[in-house]
Design an enzyme around this catalytic site. Sequence first.
Site, PDB file in Angstrom:
ATOM      1  N   HIS A  60       0.863  -1.185   0.000  1.00  0.00           N
ATOM      2  CA  HIS A  60       0.000   0.000   0.000  1.00  0.00           C
ATOM      3  C   HIS A  60       0.901   1.237   0.000  1.00  0.00           C
ATOM      4  O   HIS A  60       2.019   1.200   0.520  1.00  0.00           O
ATOM      5  CB  HIS A  60      -0.840  -0.045   1.278  1.00  0.00           C
ATOM      6  N   ASP A 107       2.652  -4.093   7.980  1.00  0.00           N
ATOM      7  CA  ASP A 107       1.371  -3.430   7.753  1.00  0.00           C
ATOM      8  C   ASP A 107       0.284  -4.485   7.923  1.00  0.00           C
ATOM      9  O   ASP A 107       0.083  -5.331   7.053  1.00  0.00           O
ATOM     10  CB  ASP A 107       1.376  -2.844   6.331  1.00  0.00           C
ATOM     11  N   GLN A 166      -4.879  -5.274   6.705  1.00  0.00           N
ATOM     12  CA  GLN A 166      -5.819  -6.211   6.071  1.00  0.00           C
ATOM     13  C   GLN A 166      -5.774  -7.590   6.717  1.00  0.00           C
ATOM     14  O   GLN A 166      -6.424  -8.515   6.239  1.00  0.00           O
ATOM     15  CB  GLN A 166      -5.507  -6.339   4.571  1.00  0.00           C
ATOM     16  N   LYS A 203     -11.084  -0.970   9.983  1.00  0.00           N
ATOM     17  CA  LYS A 203     -11.164  -2.160   9.144  1.00  0.00           C
ATOM     18  C   LYS A 203     -11.492  -3.391   9.974  1.00  0.00           C
ATOM     19  O   LYS A 203     -11.626  -4.490   9.463  1.00  0.00           O
ATOM     20  CB  LYS A 203      -9.850  -2.363   8.398  1.00  0.00           C
ATOM     21  N   CYS A 230      -4.910   2.586  -3.703  1.00  0.00           N
ATOM     22  CA  CYS A 230      -3.690   3.118  -3.052  1.00  0.00           C
ATOM     23  C   CYS A 230      -2.527   2.150  -3.205  1.00  0.00           C
ATOM     24  O   CYS A 230      -1.686   2.022  -2.302  1.00  0.00           O
ATOM     25  CB  CYS A 230      -3.916   3.440  -1.580  1.00  0.00           C
TER      26      CYS A 230
END
Lengths: 401, 140
Positions: free
Chosen positions: A115, A192, A195, A218, A355
């Site tokens: 991302h 990261d 997700q 999220k 993104c």
Amino acid sequence: MKQNPWKKDFPQLNNQLHYFDSAATSLKPTSVIEQVNYYNQQLSSNINRGMYYESQKATELYEEARETIAKFIHADLNEVVFTRGTTSSLNMVARSFGLNHLHPGDEILTSELEHHSSILPWQYVAHKTGAKLQYIPLSDEGKVTLESFEAAINDKTKVVVINHVSNVMGYVTPIKEMVAIAHEYGAIVVVDGAQAIQHIEVDVKSLDADFYAFSGHKMLGPTGIGVLYGKSDLLDDMEPLEYGGDMALDVMKQQFSWKESPTKFEAGTMPIASVIGLKAAVEYLQNTGIDNIHEYSKNLYDYFIDKIKDIKDIEFYNKSSDTFMFTFNLKNVPSHDAISYFSEKHIALRAGQHCAKLIHDFLGIHSSLRGTIYFYNTYEDVDFLVETLIEAIDYFKKLGF
Amino acid sequence: MNNLDHLYREIIMEHYKNPRNQGLVDNQDYKSNRIKNPSCGDDITIQVLVEDGVVKDVKQEATGCSISVASASVLTELVIGKTVEEAKKIVDTYINMVTDKAFDESVDLEEAAVFSGVKKFPARIKCASIAWVAFKDSLE
């Protein structure tokens, strides 16, 4: 067909909306909404300051949230820093840690699958420090594999910046194995997790990740709140990026000192309602069970894949997605043309580059449509999506696309 | 006609498939303006040649959805030969139309009038206006 026991907990899911954009942001259950409202309606006050009931109660809930989240990811309390979201967390590591620890000749290793919030802060660090940003070559499927990672890492690598789950392909990255390799080279690993946290169990201790970032919105929580997990020795070594109220230990005319982590990183009035809402979100995930969420979503995803397998004129980019994310285009139809058809049918998908421009360059496409199946989706949602997909292909073909 | 049919008019599809004045020129007399939209990936360059207060020529290169490509193409045909003042007035009228604001109906938008369907799709306004904004910037 199994009845969905959770849909009723999400007031935004009326009969009209078919929500497949959970990778962009998840919907919020009533329990989260109620906790946010509870603070706003009954506890509005600042934390760590007021000497009256409301303030003390709010402070208590705020710190209980930290405790709940720490347990959820198996971290210690002082290792959980509240931020505005994953982007803020990742930027904090780049600016506070990266700018102060990297030198000319050092290398930062990342991938085209990341991302922009992973790539851009480290591009900035590279420009400022003279370090070099390097990319792990992706497999044909667009995956980061252990083999390619091992080939790319070297003695100059100081930082590895990598997603736990890709926000375009839905692949799970082998973080634990990569961290072990990175540590052999003396590199730290910034993960990261935006997700991943809503789909798979995250144990930062077992992963041995040095930093792990995720967003509340999220994972069923409110917007404007996220977390940076960092190993305590690394956080202790980092300077705050913001100076102001509540983070200072002592203030004199020419100098000041600051408190320990996490307080030193949480200057000013934090989004208290969102923190309290995030606690409720984590509790919802725990009560439901990440395993149950995963299993239901997987069954529904398999049902979807089976229904579309014979449809021609769909270009699919991630058939081996691990987290029920499906990224595709209708043949010859730009994603922004296609998305209007779906939005007219109250189907929420995402169109564009999500993104993550570099993975689109890698795939050789301009942009894509992305959907995600999550546990509040129903079999009826998927039936309607497939029906609409078939209609849309026909509609655009007739128009001459 | 439903909203979608109102958006995807024949003229738009025709321009999408056969964009006019496509291809950039290597000529310093043209003022060039490139606008990229990183959220959707659209990438549009407009080149404008102005002589004696008149738009003599416009070239465009557009990558994106049908609406952005077709709107760039329609724009070029509409403004070539107009004075700079007329061209600015046309752009303002068009932008007001696609954003569902009051607009001067005495200004003849010719084929560009078919983009009025965009106003029902707020998410597509950018697609329909990106080339027009780039063009107007080149006139300043």
